[in-house]
Design a protein around this motif. Structure first.
Motif, mmCIF file in Angstrom:
data_model
loop_
_atom_site.group_PDB
_atom_site.id
_atom_site.type_symbol
_atom_site.label_atom_id
_atom_site.label_comp_id
_atom_site.label_asym_id
_atom_site.label_seq_id
_atom_site.Cartn_x
_atom_site.Cartn_y
_atom_site.Cartn_z
ATOM 1 N N ILE A 3 0.815 -1.220 0.000
ATOM 2 C CA ILE A 3 0.000 0.000 0.000
ATOM 3 C C ILE A 3 0.848 1.270 0.000
ATOM 4 O O ILE A 3 0.459 2.293 -0.573
ATOM 5 C CB ILE A 3 -1.011 -0.020 1.164
ATOM 6 N N LYS A 4 2.008 1.216 0.597
ATOM 7 C CA LYS A 4 2.885 2.396 0.604
ATOM 8 C C LYS A 4 3.374 2.682 -0.824
ATOM 9 O O LYS A 4 3.481 3.825 -1.235
ATOM 10 C CB LYS A 4 4.084 2.177 1.544
ATOM 11 N N PHE A 7 0.441 4.067 -2.861
ATOM 12 C CA PHE A 7 0.206 5.473 -2.513
ATOM 13 C C PHE A 7 1.267 6.362 -3.155
ATOM 14 O O PHE A 7 0.969 7.436 -3.679
ATOM 15 C CB PHE A 7 0.211 5.652 -0.983
ATOM 16 N N ASN A 45 5.001 5.276 5.465
ATOM 17 C CA ASN A 45 3.672 4.858 5.909
ATOM 18 C C ASN A 45 2.936 6.113 6.382
ATOM 19 O O ASN A 45 2.810 6.367 7.571
ATOM 20 C CB ASN A 45 3.843 3.849 7.039
ATOM 21 N N VAL A 46 2.461 6.897 5.429
ATOM 22 C CA VAL A 46 1.961 8.234 5.766
ATOM 23 C C VAL A 46 0.683 8.197 6.596
ATOM 24 O O VAL A 46 -0.109 7.261 6.520
ATOM 25 C CB VAL A 46 1.734 9.112 4.508
ATOM 26 N N SER A 47 0.510 9.241 7.368
ATOM 27 C CA SER A 47 -0.640 9.355 8.264
ATOM 28 C C SER A 47 -1.748 10.189 7.615
ATOM 29 O O SER A 47 -1.531 10.879 6.616
ATOM 30 C CB SER A 47 -0.204 10.045 9.552
ATOM 31 N N LEU A 48 -2.897 10.139 8.247
ATOM 32 C CA LEU A 48 -4.039 10.958 7.823
ATOM 33 C C LEU A 48 -3.671 12.431 7.698
ATOM 34 O O LEU A 48 -4.041 13.086 6.728
ATOM 35 C CB LEU A 48 -5.142 10.869 8.892
ATOM 36 N N GLU A 49 -2.952 12.954 8.690
ATOM 37 C CA GLU A 49 -2.627 14.387 8.662
ATOM 38 C C GLU A 49 -1.689 14.743 7.509
ATOM 39 O O GLU A 49 -1.814 15.814 6.921
ATOM 40 C CB GLU A 49 -2.064 14.842 10.019
ATOM 41 N N MET A 51 -1.586 13.006 4.678
ATOM 42 C CA MET A 51 -2.448 12.894 3.481
ATOM 43 C C MET A 51 -3.241 14.169 3.264
ATOM 44 O O MET A 51 -3.411 14.617 2.133
ATOM 45 C CB MET A 51 -3.456 11.749 3.659
ATOM 46 N N GLU A 52 -3.730 14.724 4.353
ATOM 47 C CA GLU A 52 -4.516 15.955 4.227
ATOM 48 C C GLU A 52 -3.650 17.090 3.675
ATOM 49 O O GLU A 52 -4.083 17.838 2.789
ATOM 50 C CB GLU A 52 -5.086 16.343 5.589
ATOM 51 N N ILE A 62 -9.071 13.801 -0.430
ATOM 52 C CA ILE A 62 -8.233 12.724 0.103
ATOM 53 C C ILE A 62 -8.571 11.395 -0.570
ATOM 54 O O ILE A 62 -7.700 10.571 -0.822
ATOM 55 C CB ILE A 62 -8.406 12.642 1.631
ATOM 56 N N GLY A 63 -9.832 11.229 -0.894
ATOM 57 C CA GLY A 63 -10.247 10.004 -1.592
ATOM 58 C C GLY A 63 -9.484 9.800 -2.893
ATOM 59 O O GLY A 63 -9.165 8.673 -3.264
ATOM 60 N N VAL A 66 -6.109 8.029 -2.455
ATOM 61 C CA VAL A 66 -6.101 6.573 -2.195
ATOM 62 C C VAL A 66 -6.984 5.840 -3.204
ATOM 63 O O VAL A 66 -7.427 4.721 -2.959
ATOM 64 C CB VAL A 66 -6.522 6.236 -0.743
ATOM 65 N N ASN B 45 -4.010 9.468 14.662
ATOM 66 C CA ASN B 45 -3.580 9.891 13.331
ATOM 67 C C ASN B 45 -3.135 8.637 12.568
ATOM 68 O O ASN B 45 -1.954 8.360 12.432
ATOM 69 C CB ASN B 45 -2.428 10.888 13.489
ATOM 70 N N VAL B 46 -4.104 7.856 12.096
ATOM 71 C CA VAL B 46 -3.791 6.523 11.581
ATOM 72 C C VAL B 46 -2.982 6.571 10.284
ATOM 73 O O VAL B 46 -3.056 7.517 9.517
ATOM 74 C CB VAL B 46 -5.057 5.666 11.361
#
Lengths: 68, 68
Positions: A3-4, A7, A45-49, A51-52, A62-63, A66, B45-46
């Motif tokens: 997944i990394k 992405f 392995n990026v985080s939600l923050e 990604m934002e 964001i969708g 991914v 922060n997944v």
């Protein structure tokens, strides 16, 4: 491909579609260029923050990041 | 609402739609229940790899998890 890596490729594709260099994306997102490079190489392995930040900088949802 | 909170609410909604308890989701995903709880409370922060575990456990695409 994990997944990394998926992405990373997706980010690279979107960044190029927007005509941005890694340096420009770094500046817009507030991340540093080596980190952007590491993401695109599938090493992070990026985080939600993170990604934002990337999504805002590239002007996508964001969708979209991914969507692979 | 910040992105961690949005993600938490989205996860909770999807988990309930699938009729899973936090305990069941923990078991399926290999994450522990307090961690799942923290995510749903918007405190975590997944990372991409955690998102993948959750998506597989809930049987949705990763895009669904960030569809907010």
């Amino acid at each position: 491909m994990d997944i990394k890596e998926k992405f990373g490729l997706r980010l690279k594709t979107l960044r190029k579609e927007k005509g941005l260099s890694q340096e420009e994306l770094a500046e817009r997102s507030g991340l540093n260029r080596p980190y952007i490079s590491g993401i695109e190489q599938g090493k992070r392995n990026v985080s939600l923050e993170v990604m934002e930040k990337l999504a805002v900088a590239i002007e996508v949802g964001i969708g979209e990041l991914v969507n692979f």
